[in-house]
Design an enzyme around this catalytic site. Structure first.
Site, PDB file in Angstrom:
ATOM      1  N   CYS A   2      12.444  22.306  -0.399  1.00  0.00           N
ATOM      2  CA  CYS A   2      12.318  23.596  -0.789  1.00  0.00           C
ATOM      3  C   CYS A   2      11.300  24.257   0.091  1.00  0.00           C
ATOM      4  O   CYS A   2      10.082  24.077  -0.162  1.00  0.00           O
ATOM      5  CB  CYS A   2      11.837  23.619  -2.504  1.00  0.00           C
ATOM      6  N   GLU A  94      17.746  27.461   0.573  1.00  0.00           N
ATOM      7  CA  GLU A  94      17.813  26.564   1.353  1.00  0.00           C
ATOM      8  C   GLU A  94      18.873  26.855   2.619  1.00  0.00           C
ATOM      9  O   GLU A  94      19.706  27.923   2.483  1.00  0.00           O
ATOM     10  CB  GLU A  94      18.602  25.323   0.554  1.00  0.00           C
TER      11      GLU A  94
END
Length: 216
Positions: A2, A94
């Site tokens: 992340c 992402e």
């Protein structure tokens, strides 16, 4: 992993969802980056939940901590047992790599406009810091990336934040992917790649420019 996320919730809503005594102060952001100050929720010594600003990244570069090895790695072991936290978020980004091109995606649970990312904290060189925990990707995430941030369900907040809960086997039960059927993903602008870009348009679905194939 992340590497970026967004937080644009109403402070009163954050206080309500995370059982805080008052609305926290924070900067709304659609492009929260490692190395910046981020909103963290922890339980203090009196077991009351408090919101604080911590710097994202343990040490110099550890923005993420791999969930499967938290109980073994010296850099994370003590923090996992004693200094867990929640990081309020509205969604996260992402990047999908195909043919040398990286396409950003914005992902979030469909059953919550605000959710808690699992984190661990530490004091390093006099600065309170946080690292976000990651786990294996669910079925929605797998075409994009093989890792995703660990999302804690609201009913698990109390157990996760309880510093007296140091049973690593029990804590490891939280390290699991969020259900794919309760998440949504959309391709977004390449502008999110630049940390200086921070506006609501970053989380809108991209309608022009190079896009990768659909997930399904």
């Amino acid at each position: 992993m992340c590497g970026r996320y967004a937080l644009h919730a109403n402070p009163e809503v954050i206080a309500l969802q995370f059982a805080l005594d008052s609305a926290p102060e924070f900067k709304t952001s659609y492009n929260v980056c490692p190395g910046t100050e981020v909103l963290v929720v922890r339980a203090n010594r009196e077991k009351k939940r408090v919101a604080r600003q911590y710097r994202w990244g343990l040490g110099n570069k550890l923005a993420n901590a791999r969930g499967e090895t938290l109980a073994q790695r010296p850099a994370f072991r003590d923090a996992f047992r004693r200094w867990r936290c929640l990081v309020p978020a509205s969604g996260f980004y992402e990047w999908q790599t195909r043919a040398g091109h990286k396409q950003p995606w914005y992902l979030r649970p469909t059953d919550a406009g605000l959710f808690g990312l699992a984190g661990i904290t530490a004091l390093w060189k006099g600065v309170h810091r946080v690292s976000l925990i990651t786990t294996a990707a669910n079925e929605l995430m797998q075409p994009i990336h093989d890792r995703m941030p660990l999302i804690v369900a609201p009913q698990d907040y109390a157990a996760w934040l309880d510093a007296e809960n140091q049973d690593t086997d029990a804590l490891m039960s939280f390290v699991r992917p969020y259900p794919a059927e309760r998440m949504a993903a959309r391709r977004v602008s390449m502008r999110v790649n630049q940390p200086e870009n921070d506006e609501p348009a970053l989380i809108e679905e991209a309608t022009s420019g190079p896009l990768q194939h659909d997930l399904l």
